[in-house]
Scaffold this active site. Structure first.
Site, PDB file in Angstrom:
ATOM      1  N   ASP A 146     -26.375 -33.244  15.451  1.00  0.00           N
ATOM      2  CA  ASP A 146     -25.962 -33.992  14.264  1.00  0.00           C
ATOM      3  C   ASP A 146     -24.518 -33.646  13.906  1.00  0.00           C
ATOM      4  OD1 ASP A 146     -26.157 -35.179  11.454  1.00  0.00           O
ATOM      5  OD2 ASP A 146     -28.222 -35.416  12.116  1.00  0.00           O
ATOM      6  N   HIS A 210     -24.883 -34.929   6.425  1.00  0.00           N
ATOM      7  CA  HIS A 210     -26.024 -35.497   7.156  1.00  0.00           C
ATOM      8  C   HIS A 210     -26.768 -34.449   7.991  1.00  0.00           C
ATOM      9  CE1 HIS A 210     -27.978 -38.164  10.181  1.00  0.00           C
ATOM     10  NE2 HIS A 210     -27.953 -39.079   9.220  1.00  0.00           N
ATOM     11  N   SER A 536     -32.901 -41.709   9.919  1.00  0.00           N
ATOM     12  CA  SER A 536     -32.365 -40.353  10.123  1.00  0.00           C
ATOM     13  C   SER A 536     -33.161 -39.316   9.345  1.00  0.00           C
ATOM     14  CB  SER A 536     -30.928 -40.275   9.601  1.00  0.00           C
ATOM     15  OG  SER A 536     -30.037 -40.827  10.501  1.00  0.00           O
TER      16      SER A 536
END
Ligand SMILES: *[C@@H]1O[C@H](CO)[C@@H](O)[C@H](O)[C@H]1NC(C)=O
Ligand SMILES: *[C@@H]1O[C@H](CO)[C@@H](O)[C@H](O)[C@H]1NC(C)=O
Ligand SMILES: *[C@@H]1O[C@H](CO)[C@@H](O)[C@H](O)[C@H]1NC(C)=O
Ligand SMILES: *[C@@H]1O[C@H](CO)[C@@H](O)[C@H](O)[C@H]1NC(C)=O
Ligand SMILES: *[C@@H]1O[C@H](CO)[C@@H](O)[C@H](O)[C@H]1NC(C)=O
Length: 652
Positions: A146, A210, A536
């Site tokens: 990520d 994220h 996600s």
């Protein structure tokens, strides 16, 4: 025909122009062809050769690269993979196609950019903190590919953790003040082209948020009283709070490049992770072996590693899946019973209920209200300014006011013009509560019409306020979120994808304090927990339960774990999900049941190779992917694979 319509002199002008254009175009194309770009060269199974891979690749390039002196060849080789045969190189288009035609080369493709597709969610799935846990949970290593991680987050503290499990072979790239601990046992970053943008730091540190969010959803520690500015307050935790985290940063401010995603898989395989969580969307490929995630997961599978991948956020249309290889699990996103509503109150007492995640508390203070269509900039018009797009509003008129916009998509422009708030509208209630850098709500178009007539009827200034969001119970949950990508698989219609769904809406998890809370970089508020949505967010829920299952069944294959998750998923209904199985696959992830699936549909490397025969891959190509493979049988079809679900496409 044309000569009749145009007077003669004009024809010459047109011809001349055409000539100039085609000459310009041709020289542009030539320049383009000679310019070197970054390509990924994929050559299948790991090499069985005495020479190191790097020397082989340099030798290959020296045969192909034109006009590059031999001592400069290695500068064109940007990266060499270890667990599979392949490299990243700077090539012209012509050189790339020469290599693509070489014996043993599976594919050559450009290094393209890809994007990043409570925690009440665990309780919602009947998976309380005090479930029975295996004492090997802390030996499980979850690899997360990520945007990196924020190591100082409360969710990653390591009090009471022993040293990393003995099988761990990874490392920690400590740079820019980044250190690992006994929770985050490894961290590396990858950027083959070395082309960092401003604001990117060459470190596994996450400046986006994220990666931190996904890692903490999968394996974050228990943190009480977590919230996003008091919204969604509760205990934040990962599904396997005592598991270890290995971080592979492949995503930067300009996206996630294929070469770096493959490098992350390669490192995770070498390091000895138990499973890999990938909350990324790749550009939809029509083949498996030009897709960096499919290639990475293929080699993870060969090494017995389970890969969980976000299905994509391109729904609700059919055939919008980004990730659908049978050797990985494709996760769609569902809603949970926690929804957020934001009330809008007019000066005359009328109240309308809207959807958004409004983190601002205006304390009932009312602001003058103005319709975007009544505040055009000089260069704009009412017809344009009503959508409140950037540069269309007169900032003198909207400053300090709440602006009513006809926009359906999120509008932050009034924020740039100094507005006090924004009201947007939609035909359908949103299943996702969006956040904005200013007080904002989405109301139904009919309600918006009432607000507009109130604004216009009044001879004095109309007033309005937007209340802070409140949490409400959504009894219709779970249903598949509108943005969640739908099947069928564009490449193998016999394999039902996505495989299953898990919560992916309004998920609260750890965040990087330097990352903006909303999409706007101008939003300078800093938080340690944030609520976001996407497949996600669904993906690390599945990664966590895969880790949970693995902690009870250490010897299970990746296929057995996927089978356990799929066959125990709770059935969902077509009544609330019109695309049925193409939206939710086997159903909704059911953590407790997944440990006791009864029957499992197992598959080994050879089964996937047979499956590739059914995809029409030439046996000589499959032999490059795996040296052990001998030949394809005639009768293989997509659905011969021992997969827990099956799709029988009909040509209606
Ligand atoms: C490194 O991190 C520590 C702990 O967060 C902080 O106190 C220190 O100022 C940081 N140093 C640099 C150079 O960023
Ligand atoms: C590096 O990145 C910048 C901005 O993202 C881009 O314009 C430029 O073309 C890139 N350079 C190379 C060599 O890829
Ligand atoms: C904005 O509106 C004010 C007041 O009506 C006006 O004086 C000004 O010229 C307008 N500015 C632009 C850029 O349209
Ligand atoms: C605005 O005026 C119209 C026409 O007089 C009336 O029908 C409507 O109900 C008024 N709207 C509000 C919100 O007062
Ligand atoms: C497979 O590909 C190789 C090389 O491209 C070719 O020589 C061979 O004829 C192909 N075999 C089949 C069965 O198509």
């Amino acid at each position: 025909m044309a000569s009749k319509l145009l007077p003669r002199p004009l024809i010459y002008v047109v011809l001349l122009r055409l000539l100039i254009c085609s000459w310009l175009f041709a020289s542009l194309i030539q320049a383009e062809q000679h310019q070197r770009k970054t390509y990924i060269i994929y050559m299948g199974d790991r090499i069985k050769h005495n020479l190191p891979a790097k020397s082989l690749h340099t030798e290959m390039l020296s045969r192909v690269l034109h006009g590059v002196p031999s001592h400069k060849i290695s500068e064109h080789l940007l990266h060499t993979y270890e667990n599979f045969h392949g490299c990243v190189a700077k090539l012209t288009e012509e050189e790339a196609s020469t290599i693509a035609g070489m014996n043993g080369v599976v594919s050559v493709f450009p290094n393209e950019k890809n994007y990043l597709a409570t925690t009440r969610s665990w309780d919602f799935m009947d998976f309380p903190l005090n479930v029975k846990r295996s004492n090997t949970e802390s030996d499980i290593i979850v690899g997360v590919i990520d945007s990196g991680i924020w190591p100082e987050s409360e969710s990653f503290r390591d009090d009471g953790y022993g040293p990393p499990p003995a099988k761990w072979k990874g490392r920690c790239q400590s740079s820019h003040n980044f250190t690992c601990n006994n929770k985050i046992i490894g961290a590396q970053y990858f950027r083959a082209d070395g082309n960092f943008s401003d604001g990117d730091i060459a470190s596994p540190r996450d400046t986006d948020g994220h990666g931190t969010h996904c890692a903490s959803t999968a394996a974050g520690e228990v943190v009480e009283m977590a919230s996003l500015l008091c919204l969604g307050q509760g205990t934040a935790r990962g599904g396997v709070p005592s598991a270890r985290i290995a971080v592979y940063k492949s995503c930067w401010s300009d996206g996630c490049h294929g070469a770096d995603i493959m490098a992350a898989f390669d490192a995770a395989i070498s390091d000895g992770v138990d499973l890999i969580s990938v909350s990324l969307s790749v550009r939809r490929a029509q083949e498996y072996f030009t897709n960096p995630i499919a290639i990475g997961a293929f080699h993870a599978m060969k090494n017995g590693i389970f890969t969980s991948v976000a299905a994509g956020n391109s729904g609700p249309g059919l055939e919008t899946l980004d990730n659908f290889a049978p050797w990985l699990i494709s996760v769609g996103a569902s809603t949970m019973d926690r929804q957020f509503t934001t009330k809008v109150q007019l000066g005359n007492g009328m109240v309308f209920e809207g959807t958004s995640l409004n983190t601002f508390d205006l304390q009932n203070k009312a602001f003058p209200l103005i319709y975007g269509g009544d505040a055009p900039d000089r260069s704009s018009s009412s017809e344009i300014s009503r959508f409140c797009r950037q540069g269309t509003l007169n900032s003198t008129l909207v400053k300090g006011k709440i602006v009513l916009c006809d926009s359906i998509f999120g509008s932050v422009e009034p924020f740039l013009d100094g507005a006090a708030g924004v009201i947007m509208q939609d035909l359908q209630p949103h299943d996702v509560a969006h956040k904005f850098p200013l007080p904002a709500s989405y109301i139904h178009v009919d309600d918006a019409a009432r607000v507009l007539s109130y604004t216009r009827n009044l001879t004095s200034t109309p007033y309005e306020t937007i209340l802070k969001s409140v949490q409400v119970k959504d009894t219709s949950a779970p249903f598949v979120a509108s943005f969640s990508s739908r099947g069928p698989s564009p490449v193998s219609p016999g394999i039902l994808k996505p495989d299953l769904v898990a919560p992916g809406v309004n998920i609260l998890a750890a965040w990087s304090p330097v990352a903006p809370i909303t999409g706007s970089a101008l939003d300078r508020r800093s938080v340690s927990y944030n609520m976001i949505y996407g497949t996600s967010m669904a993906c690390p829920h599945v990664s966590a339960i895969a880790a949970y299952v693995k902690s009870f069944h250490l010897d299970w294959s990746e296929a057995a774990i996927r089978s356990a998750l799929m066959t125990t998923a709770s059935p969902m209904s077509r009544a609330s999900n019109e695309d049925g199985e193409l939206a939710y696959g086997s159903g909704h992830l059911n953590p407790l049941k997944a440990v006791h699936p009864g029957l499992v549909y197992d598959a080994k490397v050879g089964d996937y190779l047979k499956f590739l025969c059914s995809q029409g891959l030439n046996a000589s190509v499959i032999r490059v992917l795996d040296y052990e493979f001998s030949h394809c049988q005639e009768s293989n079809t997509n659905w011969d694979l021992n997969y827990p679900s099956i799709a029988l496409p009909t040509s209606l």
